[in-house]
Design an enzyme around this catalytic site. Structure first.
Site, PDB file in Angstrom:
ATOM      1  N   SER A 226      -5.325  29.502  22.013  1.00  0.00           N
ATOM      2  CA  SER A 226      -5.827  29.717  20.784  1.00  0.00           C
ATOM      3  C   SER A 226      -4.415  29.824  19.936  1.00  0.00           C
ATOM      4  O   SER A 226      -3.660  29.140  19.793  1.00  0.00           O
ATOM      5  CB  SER A 226      -6.844  30.861  20.696  1.00  0.00           C
ATOM      6  OG  SER A 226      -7.411  30.918  19.614  1.00  0.00           O
ATOM      7  N   ASP A 453     -14.666  22.128  20.379  1.00  0.00           N
ATOM      8  CA  ASP A 453     -14.135  23.607  20.157  1.00  0.00           C
ATOM      9  C   ASP A 453     -14.417  24.247  18.980  1.00  0.00           C
ATOM     10  O   ASP A 453     -14.030  23.506  17.744  1.00  0.00           O
ATOM     11  CB  ASP A 453     -12.485  23.692  20.479  1.00  0.00           C
ATOM     12  CG  ASP A 453     -12.022  25.077  20.627  1.00  0.00           C
ATOM     13  OD1 ASP A 453     -12.402  25.805  19.817  1.00  0.00           O
ATOM     14  OD2 ASP A 453     -11.066  25.226  21.488  1.00  0.00           O
ATOM     15  N   HIS A 481     -14.206  27.238  23.701  1.00  0.00           N
ATOM     16  CA  HIS A 481     -13.142  27.466  23.164  1.00  0.00           C
ATOM     17  C   HIS A 481     -12.018  27.616  24.081  1.00  0.00           C
ATOM     18  O   HIS A 481     -12.308  28.354  24.882  1.00  0.00           O
ATOM     19  CB  HIS A 481     -13.132  28.781  22.243  1.00  0.00           C
ATOM     20  CG  HIS A 481     -11.690  29.030  21.815  1.00  0.00           C
ATOM     21  ND1 HIS A 481     -10.862  28.011  21.129  1.00  0.00           N
ATOM     22  CD2 HIS A 481     -10.918  30.278  21.725  1.00  0.00           C
ATOM     23  CE1 HIS A 481      -9.742  28.607  20.542  1.00  0.00           C
ATOM     24  NE2 HIS A 481      -9.889  30.020  20.793  1.00  0.00           N
TER      25      HIS A 481
END
Length: 511
Positions: A226, A453, A481
């Site tokens: 991320s 995602d 994710h």
């Protein structure tokens, strides 16, 4: 549901209603302290005392893990000035096999505790062959958790903040939302004024190079998820000749300005919701009906509207407001494993019971049972507001942008547009700007993208892989994710092979 998986699901708040949707990048166009004309950074004499540190490892209360403190300059422009303490933790390589060095991990955020992630997941849940060959290491970035944490609000103040209406219906509600953002920013300045100007991603990446040296590694090996992908890419930009095996999973696009990034993320959560809805309508008792995804969207919007007018009781002193309900739904979009829990929570909310959705929002915000919060959301805003200029500076600008955001997501668009106002009142001027990251001269960097995602849309991974001169795109066709360690043998094998043997997957490989 696996607690470690829940931690992964909710501890990576790139997007969060009530806080700015994550921005990116410090100014990579300039040189870092001690950098050469070629852009390859070398420690200046002023920084030698930091690079020469010897960490004093100690037990830190979690079996198998050691902790230490490493110092870094508060301000890299003034390395002879004040220093800050960075918290570092490690779990030494277990063997068998030759040790390959240290593997730093970061779960994202910005604001997620890397040490918490290491001790709760990576240090015990990463593939055994990887843990056998690497010392698993985490450093909480400056401003985060154990490393000079940014603080902004008391627990009761944060409760009030998270309940603020994120979809204002009139001028009075718009004024209340703007006031909430101003109070949040003022609280951060009051409680964390010293560190607030110095929590950018560029500074955190410079800190990682000090940690690399202190650990005795010639190159940095790293897995970032991320926001951690932007941190890793920034490191590669600043220190390409010290970049080892980097995996950037759930990639961000550093070339995007904040408004474009926020709109892309809005569309990403819409895509994830549609995937959830398509699954839900096949399930008996789906709380959003059994007819179509479009109908499911309308039913969810109707629930939000109902809660906006009349919040649901929760058995707590707090009620389930529209804003908290939205956060609970968003949280479940990070991992398809949370979909059954979300179906139950939505069904309960439709019956006037808000406790389940509130619990999901609380987990996302890292609110404890005693009403205290981690500093996750405070660090999230502090880093984002330094890394990119604010997308909006006043409510009027948001109002004009709402239709564009609603086009990206009829369900979440309005709330995401208003969430983007947060940095408009930040006390520190942004030091970063959007730009491409090429990291010329770096070793192969594996960029991982998941096709559905929600928080880091797949096109960001494609873009970052194209920007990086040595980027290799690895695609996971799936939901949720990030991809590593989420059940795909194809993804895990490709990444493990790279980490253990140094052989990256072929560019464009799909799983």
């Amino acid at each position: 549901m696996d607690t470690r998986r829940l931690l992964r699901t909710f501890a990576l708040p790139l997007a969060t209603v009530g806080l700015l949707v994550s921005g990116c990048s410090g100014d990579g166009g300039g040189s870092s302290p001690g950098s050469t004309a070629s852009g390859r950074a070398a420690p200046s004499a002023d920084l030698e005392r930091y690079y020469a540190q010897k960490p004093a490892w100690r037990s830190c209360g979690v079996p198998g893990f050691q902790c230490a403190t490493v110092k870094a300059p508060l301000d890299y422009a003034d390395p002879e000035g004040e220093s800050i303490d960075l918290a570092v933790a490690r779990k030494k390589a277990t063997g068998p096999g030759k040790r390959l060095g240290s593997l730093l991990v970061n779960p994202g955020g910005p604001g997620g505790s890397a040490i918490g992630y290491l001790q709760s997941y990576a240090g015990i849940g990463y593939p055994a062959p990887v843990r056998a060959r690497y010392d698993m290491v985490a450093v909480d970035p400056r401003g985060v958790a154990r490393s000079e944490p940014v603080e902004c609000l008391t627990g009761s103040e944060m409760d009030k903040y998270t309940q603020t209406d994120q979809t204002p219906d009139d001028s009075g509600e718009r004024a209340k939302l703007a006031a909430a953002y101003k109070d949040f920013a003022a609280g951060c300045e009051k409680r964390s004024g010293k560190v607030l100007p110095h929590v950018s991603t560029v500074e955190a990446a410079q800190d990682m190079d000090i940690v690399r040296a202190v650990l005795g590694d010639a190159k940095l090996n790293y897995v970032g998820a991320s926001y951690g992908t932007f941190l890793g890419a920034t490191y590669a930009e600043l220190f390409p000749d010290r970049t080892g095996r980097l995996v950037l999973d759930g990639a961000m696009d550093p070339a995007l300005p904040a408004r474009a990034m926020n709109r892309d993320q809005t569309a990403g959560f819409e895509t994830a919701f549609q995937s959830f809805a398509a699954d839900c309508i096949k399930q008996a008792g789906c709380p959003l009906g059994r007819t179509s995804v479009a109908d499911a969207s309308e039913r969810l919007k109707a629930l939000f509207k109902k809660l906006d007018a009349t919040p649901a009781p929760t058995g707590d002193s707090r009620e389930l407001t529209e804003s908290l309900a939205t956060t609970g739904v968003i949280a479940a979009m990070y991992d398809e494993g949370a979909w059954p829990q979300l179906r139950g929570a939505l069904a309960a909310a439709q019956e006037g019971e808000g406790a389940s959705l509130l619990a999901m929002a609380d987990m996302y915000y890292e609110r404890e049972a005693d009403g205290s919060y981690s500093n996750l959301m405070y660090a999230n805003a502090a880093v984002n507001c330094l890394d990119l200029p604010a997308p909006f500076g006043a409510p009027e600008a948001v109002e004009s942008a709402v239709p564009d955001f609603e086009k990206a997501s009829p369900v979440f668009g309005e709330g995401f547009a208003w969430a983007s106002l947060n940095c408009g009142y930040w006390p520190e001027k942004a030091t970063g700007k959007p730009h491409r990251i090429e990291a010329k001269g770096a070793a192969p960097i594996v960029v991982v993208g998941t096709t559905r995602d929600p928080a880091t849309p797949y096109k960001w991974a494609r873009s970052l892989a194209d920007q990086l001169s040595s980027g290799r795109l690895l695609t996971y066709d799936g939901d949720g994710h990030t991809a590593y360690g989420r059940g795909s043998d194809c993804i895990d094998t490709a990444i493990n092979t790279y980490l253990l043997q140094g052989t990256p997957p072929a560019d464009g490989k799909r799983c």
